[in-house]
Design a protein around this motif. Structure first.
Motif, PDB file in Angstrom:
ATOM      1  N   ASP A 247      34.311 -52.059  52.816  1.00  0.00           N
ATOM      2  CA  ASP A 247      33.650 -50.754  52.750  1.00  0.00           C
ATOM      3  C   ASP A 247      34.669 -49.621  52.866  1.00  0.00           C
ATOM      4  O   ASP A 247      34.586 -48.615  52.136  1.00  0.00           O
ATOM      5  CB  ASP A 247      32.594 -50.644  53.852  1.00  0.00           C
ATOM      6  N   LEU A 248      35.664 -49.796  53.739  1.00  0.00           N
ATOM      7  CA  LEU A 248      36.683 -48.763  53.892  1.00  0.00           C
ATOM      8  C   LEU A 248      37.577 -48.671  52.665  1.00  0.00           C
ATOM      9  O   LEU A 248      38.009 -47.580  52.279  1.00  0.00           O
ATOM     10  CB  LEU A 248      37.538 -49.044  55.134  1.00  0.00           C
TER      11      LEU A 248
ATOM     12  N   ASP B 178      40.137 -55.218  61.024  1.00  0.00           N
ATOM     13  CA  ASP B 178      39.826 -53.795  61.159  1.00  0.00           C
ATOM     14  C   ASP B 178      40.286 -52.981  59.957  1.00  0.00           C
ATOM     15  O   ASP B 178      39.909 -51.806  59.823  1.00  0.00           O
ATOM     16  CB  ASP B 178      40.490 -53.218  62.416  1.00  0.00           C
ATOM     17  N   THR B 179      41.114 -53.575  59.100  1.00  0.00           N
ATOM     18  CA  THR B 179      41.754 -52.780  58.040  1.00  0.00           C
ATOM     19  C   THR B 179      41.565 -53.410  56.662  1.00  0.00           C
ATOM     20  O   THR B 179      40.601 -53.110  55.963  1.00  0.00           O
ATOM     21  CB  THR B 179      43.250 -52.613  58.355  1.00  0.00           C
TER      22      THR B 179
ATOM     23  N   ARG C 279      38.252 -54.857  55.542  1.00  0.00           N
ATOM     24  CA  ARG C 279      37.093 -53.958  55.551  1.00  0.00           C
ATOM     25  C   ARG C 279      36.849 -53.434  54.140  1.00  0.00           C
ATOM     26  O   ARG C 279      37.358 -52.376  53.744  1.00  0.00           O
ATOM     27  CB  ARG C 279      37.326 -52.811  56.529  1.00  0.00           C
TER      28      ARG C 279
END
Length: 659
Positions: free
Chosen positions: A64-65, A58-59, A62
Motif C-alpha cells: 500500500d505504501l 514495515d517498508t 508494504r
C-alpha cells in the motif's frame, strides 16, 4: 507508453532497472527505508519516496505504501525487481487497481505459481516432470533426507535439509519463522532431497500475443544454504547430454503456456547427472542471475520487460546463444565461519581494468552490478550481497579465468567477503571440468575452498609493506625533519616495531632505516626500492613486487599480484575495558534475539544452542563453546544487540584431576 517507473525494491536491483530506464529515456522513482536513506539507488533516481521504518515488513513489503509512493511521484508504472513483493499477486492487483502499469506477469499467473505445493500439481497436469510434494506431518524414515521449503518464496529463505525425524519438528519451526519474516507467509512443505543434484533453470520471455521464448538455460548448482553463489550460461550439463536442452526448453514453454504467462520468468529444475530433470518452481519475476543470459544472447531483459508491458509482440524465435558467461555473488560473509554474515562499512570496491556497470557485454570483459559504492554501509536488515561480478568470453575456460583474475586483483576494503572462496571455486579442477552440483562445497571441502588466496609468506611481505607505508605516512605529516626516515638516529638504535594481526595470527615487523637501506629482521632477501604512504615496491629475492596499501583507522588492506591481504594494526597498549571473560558468547553481528535456550545456572554441553539471533533475514545460532555452567545470561527474547555484545558466559567444567 511508460513514462516513469517506480522500482519497488532496493540496492543492486533498483540500480539495475534504473540503468535500463535511463538508456530508454524513462523516468525513475526510488523507495527507501530509513536504513537505506543513503543507499546509492536513492540518489540515482529522479525522485525518491521514504518508507518509514527499517524492517522489510514495515517498508518494502508494504504494498500500500509503495503504490502511494508511485502516485505521489507521478510514476505510471511499477517494476517489482526480485524479492520482497515481486511475486505477490495481491500487490500486482493493487498496482492495476491504482491505474498503474505492472511490469510483470498477470496476477493470476503469479497466484498459480505462488504456492509451490499447488504449482507442482499444475505442472504435473501440464506434462512437466515434478518431484512429489510431501506433507510435513506425514514424513517417514523412508522419505529421508527431505528438504523443507517455504511455499511463498525462494532465495534459500525458510529452507532446511532434514536427515533424522527427531530434527524435523525444530527445523519446521525455524523454517516457518524465516518464511514469515522474509515473505509474510509461514507455509512450508517437504520434498525428497537429492544430495548431488544439478540446479538448472530456463529463462522464459512471453508477450500478451501468445509467443513464448525459451531464451536460454543457466546452471546454478553451486550454492550455500540453498542460495546460489555461482551461476553460468549455458549449462555444462545441458551441453554434455544430447537432447537435454531441447527437453528443458519444451518443459519451460509448457509451464509458461499452462498459466498464460507474460513477461520475464524463470522455470527452475533439479537434474541428475544423466540429464533427467524435475520441476522445482517457477519464479514469476526477473532473477538475480539474469546477466549471464543477457551476455550470451545480447538481450537487455529489463528493456524487454518494459517493451512487453507496453504491448510489444516478440519475434517468433529468440536470438541465438553465443559465448559463455559466469556470474558470482560477492557477499559480505565469512565462509570459514559457517557463512557468517558481516555488517559494517564498505570503504572501497574496485575491479581492475575497464569493468562496465549494468551493461550487456558483447565482447570479452567484466561487468559489475552492485548495490554499494565507496562509503556504503552494510546493515543487518537485508541480504548481505555486495555485488554481482560477471564475465563474458568465447569459451567457458576463458570466462572462468577472466573472472577469477578480476576478483583476485579487485580492491575490496572493509568487510570480510567470500571473494577468496569464489576465486578458489573458479580455479578448481572440478569446476573447470563442469563437474558441479549442489553438494560442491561438501564434496571438495569448504575448509579448502575458503582458504585465503594469499599465502603466509605473502601476508608477511604485505605486513612489511604496511609497516614501511605507515612510516612514510608519518613522515608526510611530520611538522619537523620531514626528510629524515622514520625513527632515524645518528647512532644505531633499537629497530622500529609494528605488529599486525592477519589470518594466521600476529605478525611482528622489526626494521631499521640505515644509510644502506632498509634492514628488516627475518627478511634477508628483501630490499626496499621505494615507499610512499600508499605504494611500496620491494625487491624480493631478485623479483620486484608492488604493494598498494590502504589504511582505514587500524584496518590495513594490502593489494598485490601475490594476493589480497587484510591486516589489523595492533594497539601498543590493551584497553582493560575491552577484555571479556573467558567463555563469553559474543554477538557475531547486530541483530534481534529470537529466543534463549537455557537459564543462568544451567549445566550446558559443548555445542548446545544458547541464543538464537535474527539478522539479515536469517537465523543464527550461538552455541556453548564448552561443557560447563551457564554463569551469566545477559539477554532476553526480543532484545536488540550490537556486534560484540556479551550474550552469555559459560564457565567450562574442569576435567578430572584438575584443580
Amino acid at each position: 507508453m511508460i513514462q516513469s517507473v517506480l522500482v519497488a525494491n532496493r540496492g543492486e536491483i533498483a540500480r539495475r532497472v534504473f540503468a535500463t530506464c535511463r538508456r530508454a529515456g524513462v523516468g525513475t522513482v526510488a523507495v527507501f527505508s530509513d536504513a537505506d536513506a543513503r543507499s546509492p539507488h536513492v540518489g540515482e533516481a529522479d525522485a525518491a519516496v521514504r518508507l518509514p521504518g527499517n524492517s522489510p515488513g514495515d517498508t518494502y513489503l508494504r504494498g500500500d505504501l509503495v503504490v502511494e509512493a508511485a502516485l505521489l511521484a507521478g510514476a505510471d508504472a511499477i517494476h517489482p525487481g526480485y524479492g520482497f513483493l515481486s511475486e505477490n499477486a495481491a500487490f500486482a492487483r493493487a498496482v492495476h487497481d491504482a491505474g498503474l502499469t505492472w511490469i510483470g506477469p498477470p496476477a493470476p499467473a503469479i497466484e498459480m505459481m505462488g504456492s509451490k505445493v499447488e504449482s507442482k500439481k499444475m505442472m504435473a497436469a501440464a506434462g512437466v516432470p515434478v518431484l512429489a510434494e510431501l506433507d510435513p506431518d506425514s514424513v517417514t524414515e523412508a522419505d529421508l533426507p527431505v528438504l523443507v521449503k517455504a511455499s511463498a518464496g525462494g532465495g534459500g529463505r525458510g529452507m532446511r535439509v532434514v536427515r533424522t525425524l527427531a530434527d524435523l519438528p525444530g527445523q519446521l519451526e525455524g523454517a516457518r519463522r524465516e518464511a514469515q519474516s522474509a515473505f509474510g507467509d509461514p507455509t512450508v512443505f517437504c520434498e525428497r532431497y537429492l544430495e548431488t543434484g544439478r540446479h538448472i533453470e530456463v529463462q522464459v520471455m512471453a508477450d500478451r500475443h501468445g509467443t513464448v521464448w525459451a531464451v536460454g538455460e543457466r546452471e546454478c548448482s553451486i550454492q550455500r544454504r540453498h542460495q546460489k553463489v555461482v551461476e553460468e550460461a549455458p549449462s555444462p550439463l545441458a551441453e554434455a547430454v544430447p537432447g537435454m536442452r531441447e527437453r528443458l526448453f519444451e518443459a519451460a514453454r509448457l509451464a509458461a503456456k499452462a498459466i498464460d504467462y507474460e513477461g520475464a520468468g524463470t522455470v527452475e529444475f533439479l537434474a541428475d547427472h544423466a540429464g533427467d530433470f524435475y520441476f522445482l518452481e517457477m519464479n514469476t519475476r526477473l532473477q538475480v542471475e539474469h546477466p549471464v543470459t543477457e551476455c550470451t544472447t545480447g538481450l537487455d531483459l529489463v528493456d524487454l520487460q518494459l517493451q512487453v508491458a507496453n504491448g510489444l509482440a516478440l519475434d517468433a524465435t529468440p536470438p541465438a546463444v553465443s559465448g559463455h558467461s559466469i556470474e558470482v555473488r560477492l557477499y559480505a560473509e565469512d565462509p570459514a565461519q559457517n557463512w557468517q554474515p558481516q555488517s559494517g562499512p564498505v570503504h572501497h570496491l574496485e575491479l581492475p581494468g575497464s569493468a562496465v556497470e549494468f551493461e550487456v557485454l558483447r565482447s570479452p570483459g567484466i561487468r559489475l552490478d552492485s548495490g554499494v559504492v565507496d562509503g556504503s554501509a552494510v546493515g543487518v536488515h537485508y541480504d548481505p550481497m555486495l555485488a554481482k561480478v560477471i564475465s563474458f568470453a568465447p569459451t567457458r575456460t576463458q570466462a572462468a579465468a577472466g573472472l577469477a583474475a578480476a576478483l583476485s586483483r579487485a580492491q575490496i576494503h572493509g568487510l570480510r567477503t567470500n571473494r577468496d572462496l569464489l576465486v578458489n571455486v573458479l580455479r578448481h579442477p572440478a569446476f573447470l571440468a563442469g563437474d558441479t552440483d549442489t553438494a560442491f562445497f561438501d564434496t571438495h571441502g569448504l575448509d579448502v575452498l575458503a582458504q585465503p588466496l594469499a599465502s603466509a609468506e605473502t601476508e608477511r611481505l604485505s605486513a612489511l609493506a604496511a609497516a614501511v607505508a605507515d612510516a612514510a605516512h608519518n613522515r608526510d605529516v611530520a611538522t619537523v625533519n620531514r626528510s629524515l626516515p622514520s625513527g632515524w638516529r645518528n647512532l644505531a638504535s633499537a629497530p622500529q616495531t609494528r605488529t599486525f594481526t592477519g589470518t594466521g595470527g600476529d605478525i611482528e615487523i622489526r626494521y631499521l632505516h640505515t644509510r644502506y637501506g632498509l634492514t628488516a629482521e627475518r627478511f634477508d632477501d628483501v630490499s626496499l626500492v621505494s615507499a610512499t604512504a600508499r605504494h611500496v615496491i620491494l625487491d624480493v629475492a631478485g623479483l620486484r613486487r608492488s604493494f598498494a596499501v590502504s589504511r582505514y583507522g587500524d584496518d590495513v588492506f594490502v593489494d598485490s599480484a601475490l594476493g589480497p591481504v587484510s591486516l589489523h594494526a595492533a594497539p601498543r597498549f590493551t584497553d582493560p575495558s575491552a577484555v571479556v571473560a573467558e567463555g563469553s558468547l559474543l554477538a557475531p553481528m547486530p541483530g534481534s534475539v529470537i529466543r534463549v535456550g537455557a537459564e543462568a545456572g544451567d549445566s550446558v554441553i559443548a555445542g548446545q544452542p544458547i541464543v538464537w539471533l535474527e539478522a539479515m533475514k536469517m537465523e543464527h545460532t550461538i552455541k556453548a563453546p564448552a561443557s560447563g555452567v551457564l554463569t551469566e545470561l545477559s539477554v532476553t527474547a526480543g532484545q536488540q544487540v550490537d556486534v560484540g555484545t556479551v550474550l552469555a558466559v559459560v564457565e567450562a567444567a574442569q576435567a578430572e584431576g584438575e584443580s
